[in-house]
Design a protein around this motif. Sequence first.
Motif, mmCIF file in Angstrom:
data_model
loop_
_atom_site.group_PDB
_atom_site.id
_atom_site.type_symbol
_atom_site.label_atom_id
_atom_site.label_comp_id
_atom_site.label_asym_id
_atom_site.label_seq_id
_atom_site.Cartn_x
_atom_site.Cartn_y
_atom_site.Cartn_z
ATOM 1 N N MET A 47 -71.349 55.581 -29.457
ATOM 2 C CA MET A 47 -70.003 56.162 -29.535
ATOM 3 C C MET A 47 -69.048 55.235 -30.297
ATOM 4 S SD MET A 47 -69.302 58.129 -25.982
ATOM 5 C CE MET A 47 -69.905 59.804 -25.764
ATOM 6 N N LYS A 48 -69.197 53.931 -30.072
ATOM 7 C CA LYS A 48 -68.323 52.987 -30.794
ATOM 8 C C LYS A 48 -68.609 53.032 -32.289
ATOM 9 C CE LYS A 48 -67.607 49.770 -26.991
ATOM 10 N NZ LYS A 48 -68.161 48.565 -26.369
ATOM 11 N N CYS A 49 -69.890 53.182 -32.655
ATOM 12 C CA CYS A 49 -70.232 53.329 -34.089
ATOM 13 C C CYS A 49 -69.579 54.599 -34.639
ATOM 14 C CB CYS A 49 -71.750 53.466 -34.279
ATOM 15 S SG CYS A 49 -72.677 51.965 -34.007
ATOM 16 N N MET A 50 -69.592 55.658 -33.810
ATOM 17 C CA MET A 50 -69.103 56.954 -34.300
ATOM 18 C C MET A 50 -67.586 57.016 -34.427
ATOM 19 S SD MET A 50 -71.754 59.504 -32.438
ATOM 20 C CE MET A 50 -71.171 61.003 -33.199
ATOM 21 N N CYS A 51 -66.877 56.060 -33.781
ATOM 22 C CA CYS A 51 -65.433 56.051 -34.044
ATOM 23 C C CYS A 51 -65.048 54.774 -34.791
ATOM 24 C CB CYS A 51 -64.616 56.282 -32.784
ATOM 25 S SG CYS A 51 -64.962 55.159 -31.483
ATOM 26 N N ASN A 52 -66.068 54.157 -35.390
ATOM 27 C CA ASN A 52 -65.855 53.020 -36.296
ATOM 28 C C ASN A 52 -65.211 51.813 -35.619
ATOM 29 O OD1 ASN A 52 -64.260 52.222 -39.378
ATOM 30 N ND2 ASN A 52 -66.447 52.221 -38.986
ATOM 31 N N ASP A 57 -75.425 49.137 -39.078
ATOM 32 C CA ASP A 57 -76.273 48.320 -39.966
ATOM 33 C C ASP A 57 -76.894 49.170 -41.067
ATOM 34 O OD1 ASP A 57 -75.732 46.192 -38.334
ATOM 35 O OD2 ASP A 57 -77.538 46.459 -37.118
ATOM 36 N N ALA A 58 -77.269 50.415 -40.704
ATOM 37 C CA ALA A 58 -77.921 51.295 -41.700
ATOM 38 C C ALA A 58 -77.652 52.738 -41.319
ATOM 39 C CB ALA A 58 -79.426 51.031 -41.697
ATOM 40 N N GLY A 59 -77.823 53.643 -42.295
ATOM 41 C CA GLY A 59 -77.643 55.074 -42.053
ATOM 42 C C GLY A 59 -76.230 55.526 -42.347
ATOM 43 N N SER A 60 -75.892 56.742 -41.898
ATOM 44 C CA SER A 60 -74.552 57.267 -42.167
ATOM 45 C C SER A 60 -74.069 58.159 -41.030
ATOM 46 C CB SER A 60 -74.558 58.049 -43.481
ATOM 47 O OG SER A 60 -75.375 59.195 -43.340
ATOM 48 N N ILE A 61 -72.731 58.245 -40.931
ATOM 49 C CA ILE A 61 -72.094 59.132 -39.950
ATOM 50 C C ILE A 61 -71.071 59.955 -40.722
ATOM 51 C CG2 ILE A 61 -70.656 59.252 -37.877
ATOM 52 C CD1 ILE A 61 -71.769 56.394 -37.203
ATOM 53 N N ASN A 62 -71.198 61.269 -40.623
ATOM 54 C CA ASN A 62 -70.298 62.146 -41.354
ATOM 55 C C ASN A 62 -69.550 63.031 -40.357
ATOM 56 O OD1 ASN A 62 -69.506 64.649 -42.847
ATOM 57 N ND2 ASN A 62 -70.351 63.462 -44.546
ATOM 58 N N ILE A 63 -68.209 63.029 -40.459
ATOM 59 C CA ILE A 63 -67.392 63.867 -39.564
ATOM 60 C C ILE A 63 -66.635 64.865 -40.426
ATOM 61 C CG2 ILE A 63 -65.697 63.873 -37.660
ATOM 62 C CD1 ILE A 63 -67.641 61.728 -36.931
ATOM 63 N N VAL A 69 -67.856 55.577 -43.272
ATOM 64 C CA VAL A 69 -67.723 54.259 -43.921
ATOM 65 C C VAL A 69 -66.960 54.396 -45.238
ATOM 66 C CG1 VAL A 69 -68.991 52.310 -44.915
ATOM 67 C CG2 VAL A 69 -69.802 53.365 -42.790
ATOM 68 N N LYS A 70 -67.389 55.383 -46.070
ATOM 69 C CA LYS A 70 -66.791 55.499 -47.409
ATOM 70 C C LYS A 70 -65.403 56.146 -47.369
ATOM 71 C CE LYS A 70 -71.311 55.998 -49.473
ATOM 72 N NZ LYS A 70 -72.279 57.084 -49.472
ATOM 73 N N ALA A 75 -62.176 60.653 -42.122
ATOM 74 C CA ALA A 75 -63.161 60.912 -41.054
ATOM 75 C C ALA A 75 -62.518 60.675 -39.681
ATOM 76 C CB ALA A 75 -64.379 60.021 -41.234
ATOM 77 N N LEU A 76 -61.735 59.614 -39.569
ATOM 78 C CA LEU A 76 -61.110 59.292 -38.277
ATOM 79 C C LEU A 76 -60.017 60.296 -37.898
ATOM 80 C CD1 LEU A 76 -60.885 55.371 -38.248
ATOM 81 C CD2 LEU A 76 -62.524 56.847 -37.084
ATOM 82 N N LYS A 77 -59.384 60.894 -38.915
ATOM 83 C CA LYS A 77 -58.353 61.902 -38.650
ATOM 84 C C LYS A 77 -58.924 63.114 -37.928
ATOM 85 C CE LYS A 77 -54.874 61.547 -42.235
ATOM 86 N NZ LYS A 77 -54.581 62.048 -43.582
ATOM 87 N N LYS A 78 -60.213 63.378 -38.146
ATOM 88 C CA LYS A 78 -60.844 64.584 -37.605
ATOM 89 C C LYS A 78 -61.368 64.391 -36.194
ATOM 90 C CE LYS A 78 -60.361 67.086 -41.262
ATOM 91 N NZ LYS A 78 -59.507 68.280 -41.176
ATOM 92 N N GLN A 79 -61.289 63.159 -35.680
ATOM 93 C CA GLN A 79 -61.878 62.911 -34.361
ATOM 94 C C GLN A 79 -60.974 62.098 -33.457
ATOM 95 O OE1 GLN A 79 -64.035 59.413 -33.628
ATOM 96 N NE2 GLN A 79 -65.087 59.626 -35.587
ATOM 97 N N ALA A 80 -61.282 62.194 -32.158
ATOM 98 C CA ALA A 80 -60.585 61.374 -31.158
ATOM 99 C C ALA A 80 -61.615 60.952 -30.133
ATOM 100 C CB ALA A 80 -59.474 62.169 -30.507
ATOM 101 N N SER A 81 -61.303 59.876 -29.399
ATOM 102 C CA SER A 81 -62.291 59.430 -28.416
ATOM 103 C C SER A 81 -61.620 58.751 -27.230
ATOM 104 C CB SER A 81 -63.275 58.461 -29.072
ATOM 105 O OG SER A 81 -62.551 57.396 -29.652
ATOM 106 N N LEU A 82 -62.277 58.859 -26.089
ATOM 107 C CA LEU A 82 -61.864 58.093 -24.904
ATOM 108 C C LEU A 82 -63.081 57.277 -24.503
ATOM 109 C CD1 LEU A 82 -59.958 60.720 -22.707
ATOM 110 C CD2 LEU A 82 -59.007 58.971 -24.182
ATOM 111 N N ILE A 83 -63.060 56.014 -24.862
ATOM 112 C CA ILE A 83 -64.206 55.143 -24.590
ATOM 113 C C ILE A 83 -63.751 54.014 -23.671
ATOM 114 C CG2 ILE A 83 -65.882 53.550 -25.670
ATOM 115 C CD1 ILE A 83 -65.997 55.467 -28.002
#
Length: 293
Positions: A47-52, A57-63, A69-70, A75-83
Amino acid sequence: MEKIVTVKNLSKSYGKQLVLDDISFEIYKGEIVGFIGPNGAGKSTLMKCMCNLINIDAGSINICGYDLVKDRKNALKKQASLIEGPGLFLTMTGLQNIKLFASLHDVSKQRLQEMIDYSRLGKHINKKVSAYSLGMKQRLALAIALLSEPNFLMLDEPMNGLDPTGIFELREELRNMVNKYNMALLISSHQLNEIEKIADRIIYLDHGKINEVEKNSTTTKYIIKLDKALTNYNNDYECMAIDNLSYQFTIKDEKELSQLIQNLVLQKLNILDVIKIEDDLEDEYSKIYEVTK
Ligand SMILES: Nc1ncnc2c1ncn2[C@@H]1O[C@H](COP(=O)(O)OP(=O)(O)OP(=O)(O)O)[C@@H](O)[C@H]1O
């Protein structure tokens, strides 16, 4: 269905410890995905990887079409989290908290009022958060998370510490929220039965790998007790005799159960009892993690 999240070949290590090992999955609009794994499986890390909050280390997350990453900002504008808890300022009132977050996210006055109403805190909104129950804190935190109208929300163990009423209310809240705002929700929990009740799909994290279970594909077993032995059986359902009056049937849904009962009644058999056997998530969990109940 519209894809909201795509995680592809994601890996993450802490030093020499590989925590996420080449993980791939997708989440769709309107879907509640339950996320389960034993302590230390890597749920919070994912979850921490998914909200940056931490780097991958490798791969990609697209929201919603944006690479985390790019194209981090979009990407962060489209999501919210409670961690790791609701993350509220305890010495401030609920209203001061929500106004502070609204100003940080440049939220319109209309949306702010909508979310104050959504929190259902009423006059308590003017009380200090330190005086709130955990359920009230969760409602406020959820309203704050929804301020920016995210398409995707991640909740890390939101049921923790809630009593059964609080868990029930939160579950209803989340289901209504996903339907109302047509968003996607990823929710992690140790409360297997609660996840089973709310999630459309379950993702298990096991030794850094993903194991998915389609909840809807599971069948239910019923034991039906009759007054006479079953002699004429048409093989439409999987059936196993327990004794000469009790039979275990594997049934797909309630419609099939009603057809089976009609069929038995037509054979002039009296049904003495129908017992549903809950093939619950704990069984799946035990199978995957080889834990003994
Ligand atoms: N910052 C860190 N530095 C080093 N190791 C870490 C760090 N954070 C987590 N870990 C390790 O990574 C592994 C996964 O931890 P993580 O917190 O993601 O698991 P989890 O599934 O969320 O666990 P829990 O259910 O107990 O919250 C654990 O072995 C943990 O000790």
